[in-house]
Write a protein that holds these residues in place. Structure first.
Motif, PDB file in Angstrom:
ATOM      1  N   GLU A   5       0.611 -10.117   8.517  1.00  0.00           N
ATOM      2  CA  GLU A   5      -0.346  -9.480   9.434  1.00  0.00           C
ATOM      3  C   GLU A   5       0.299  -9.225  10.798  1.00  0.00           C
ATOM      4  O   GLU A   5       0.086  -8.180  11.406  1.00  0.00           O
ATOM      5  N   THR A   6       1.102 -10.169  11.261  1.00  0.00           N
ATOM      6  CA  THR A   6       1.801 -10.015  12.537  1.00  0.00           C
ATOM      7  C   THR A   6       2.813  -8.876  12.447  1.00  0.00           C
ATOM      8  O   THR A   6       2.912  -8.045  13.360  1.00  0.00           O
ATOM      9  N   ALA A   7       3.553  -8.814  11.354  1.00  0.00           N
ATOM     10  CA  ALA A   7       4.553  -7.760  11.160  1.00  0.00           C
ATOM     11  C   ALA A   7       3.890  -6.384  11.093  1.00  0.00           C
ATOM     12  O   ALA A   7       4.382  -5.423  11.707  1.00  0.00           O
ATOM     13  N   ARG A   8       2.800  -6.268  10.363  1.00  0.00           N
ATOM     14  CA  ARG A   8       2.106  -4.971  10.241  1.00  0.00           C
ATOM     15  C   ARG A   8       1.577  -4.504  11.597  1.00  0.00           C
ATOM     16  O   ARG A   8       1.694  -3.318  11.933  1.00  0.00           O
ATOM     17  N   THR A   9       1.007  -5.415  12.363  1.00  0.00           N
ATOM     18  CA  THR A   9       0.490  -5.068  13.691  1.00  0.00           C
ATOM     19  C   THR A   9       1.614  -4.577  14.585  1.00  0.00           C
ATOM     20  O   THR A   9       1.493  -3.555  15.258  1.00  0.00           O
ATOM     21  N   THR A  10       2.725  -5.289  14.572  1.00  0.00           N
ATOM     22  CA  THR A  10       3.879  -4.921  15.405  1.00  0.00           C
ATOM     23  C   THR A  10       4.452  -3.583  14.962  1.00  0.00           C
ATOM     24  O   THR A  10       4.754  -2.722  15.795  1.00  0.00           O
ATOM     25  N   ALA A  11       4.595  -3.405  13.661  1.00  0.00           N
ATOM     26  CA  ALA A  11       5.141  -2.150  13.127  1.00  0.00           C
ATOM     27  C   ALA A  11       4.292  -0.967  13.585  1.00  0.00           C
ATOM     28  O   ALA A  11       4.830   0.056  14.028  1.00  0.00           O
ATOM     29  N   LYS A  12       2.987  -1.105  13.495  1.00  0.00           N
ATOM     30  CA  LYS A  12       2.085  -0.016  13.881  1.00  0.00           C
ATOM     31  C   LYS A  12       2.294   0.362  15.347  1.00  0.00           C
ATOM     32  O   LYS A  12       2.431   1.540  15.689  1.00  0.00           O
ATOM     33  N   ILE A  13       2.368  -0.620  16.219  1.00  0.00           N
ATOM     34  CA  ILE A  13       2.516  -0.364  17.659  1.00  0.00           C
ATOM     35  C   ILE A  13       3.894   0.218  17.979  1.00  0.00           C
ATOM     36  O   ILE A  13       4.026   1.073  18.854  1.00  0.00           O
ATOM     37  N   LEU A  14       4.917  -0.210  17.239  1.00  0.00           N
ATOM     38  CA  LEU A  14       6.270   0.309  17.480  1.00  0.00           C
ATOM     39  C   LEU A  14       6.537   1.626  16.751  1.00  0.00           C
ATOM     40  O   LEU A  14       7.620   2.194  16.888  1.00  0.00           O
ATOM     41  N   GLY A  15       5.577   2.084  15.968  1.00  0.00           N
ATOM     42  CA  GLY A  15       5.772   3.332  15.237  1.00  0.00           C
ATOM     43  C   GLY A  15       6.689   3.191  14.034  1.00  0.00           C
ATOM     44  O   GLY A  15       7.304   4.162  13.586  1.00  0.00           O
ATOM     45  N   TYR A  16       6.775   1.980  13.486  1.00  0.00           N
ATOM     46  CA  TYR A  16       7.603   1.711  12.307  1.00  0.00           C
ATOM     47  C   TYR A  16       6.700   1.802  11.072  1.00  0.00           C
ATOM     48  O   TYR A  16       5.646   1.156  11.021  1.00  0.00           O
ATOM     49  N   PRO A  17       7.086   2.567  10.065  1.00  0.00           N
ATOM     50  CA  PRO A  17       6.230   2.722   8.877  1.00  0.00           C
ATOM     51  C   PRO A  17       6.014   1.396   8.133  1.00  0.00           C
ATOM     52  O   PRO A  17       6.974   0.742   7.725  1.00  0.00           O
ATOM     53  N   ALA A  18       4.754   1.031   7.967  1.00  0.00           N
ATOM     54  CA  ALA A  18       4.415  -0.241   7.312  1.00  0.00           C
ATOM     55  C   ALA A  18       5.002  -0.331   5.907  1.00  0.00           C
ATOM     56  O   ALA A  18       5.402  -1.410   5.472  1.00  0.00           O
ATOM     57  N   GLU A  19       5.080   0.807   5.217  1.00  0.00           N
ATOM     58  CA  GLU A  19       5.603   0.779   3.848  1.00  0.00           C
ATOM     59  C   GLU A  19       7.103   0.515   3.801  1.00  0.00           C
ATOM     60  O   GLU A  19       7.663   0.251   2.738  1.00  0.00           O
ATOM     61  N   GLN A  20       7.765   0.544   4.957  1.00  0.00           N
ATOM     62  CA  GLN A  20       9.206   0.261   4.996  1.00  0.00           C
ATOM     63  C   GLN A  20       9.521  -1.188   5.402  1.00  0.00           C
ATOM     64  O   GLN A  20      10.679  -1.568   5.499  1.00  0.00           O
ATOM     65  N   ILE A  21       8.478  -1.987   5.646  1.00  0.00           N
ATOM     66  CA  ILE A  21       8.707  -3.406   5.942  1.00  0.00           C
ATOM     67  C   ILE A  21       9.301  -4.054   4.691  1.00  0.00           C
ATOM     68  O   ILE A  21       8.821  -3.838   3.577  1.00  0.00           O
ATOM     69  N   HIS A  22      10.358  -4.823   4.868  1.00  0.00           N
ATOM     70  CA  HIS A  22      10.986  -5.540   3.756  1.00  0.00           C
ATOM     71  C   HIS A  22      10.377  -6.943   3.690  1.00  0.00           C
ATOM     72  O   HIS A  22      10.510  -7.722   4.628  1.00  0.00           O
ATOM     73  N   TRP A  23       9.726  -7.225   2.575  1.00  0.00           N
ATOM     74  CA  TRP A  23       9.062  -8.517   2.380  1.00  0.00           C
ATOM     75  C   TRP A  23      10.049  -9.489   1.753  1.00  0.00           C
ATOM     76  O   TRP A  23      10.597  -9.212   0.696  1.00  0.00           O
TER      77      TRP A  23
END
Length: 163
Positions: free
Chosen positions: A61-79
């Protein structure tokens, strides 16, 4: 120059004492702190080439929130399952395996692994608080060479720190 930012998950909820630790969501304070801290990264001009996150719900949840604000695509987060309850050695191993094409990496995870890794790399802190961010700059162009001799402290920020 390579940069790594370790981000501890935002404050998690303990409302359900029987919930599996991996599945604990963010508490109200965490929901409030995560975007504030992400906006501080944005204000610093930080653009992430790669986001790695523990699969634990509070870190995700923290990573998704940060990604959204930084303009980083959530689907590109590496889990990375290996970041949950990870030792400093395990965290280092994950970072060292990353492609050198990425220059700035954000890693979302947990204590005590993050605390111990920060101290090992030369950072001076007692505790990385929830939503805390600790950044290092590397003196090398290769993630595989990440070690105390190849890093310098960049910044340390957390919600209660005056900006």
């Amino acid at each position: 120059m390579k940069k790594i930012i370790l981000v501890r998950h935002a404050k998690s909820s303990w409302d359900d004492p029987f919930l599996n630790d991996h599945d604990r969501p963010l508490a109200e304070r965490g929901i409030a702190d995560a975007p504030i801290m992400a906006k501080r990264l944005k204000k610093k001009g930080i653009v992430s080439d790669l986001i790695l996150s523990s699969t634990a719900l509070r870190a995700a949840e923290t990573a998704r929130t940060t990604a959204k604000i930084l303009g980083y695509p959530a689907e590109q987060i590496h889990w990375e399952k290996g970041l949950f309850h990870a030792s400093p050695n395990q965290i280092l191993k994950i970072i060292r395996m990353q492609n050198d094409a990425a220059n700035t990496i954000l890693v979302f995870g947990h204590n005590p692994g993050f605390n111990d890794l920060i101290i090992y790399l030369g950072g001076d802190l007692d505790n990385l608080p929830t939503s805390g961010q600790f950044g290092f700059k590397l003196k090398t162009d290769h993630w595989a060479e990440l070690k105390p001799e190849t890093v310098e402290v960049w910044f340390f920020d957390y919600p209660k720190k005056k900006s």
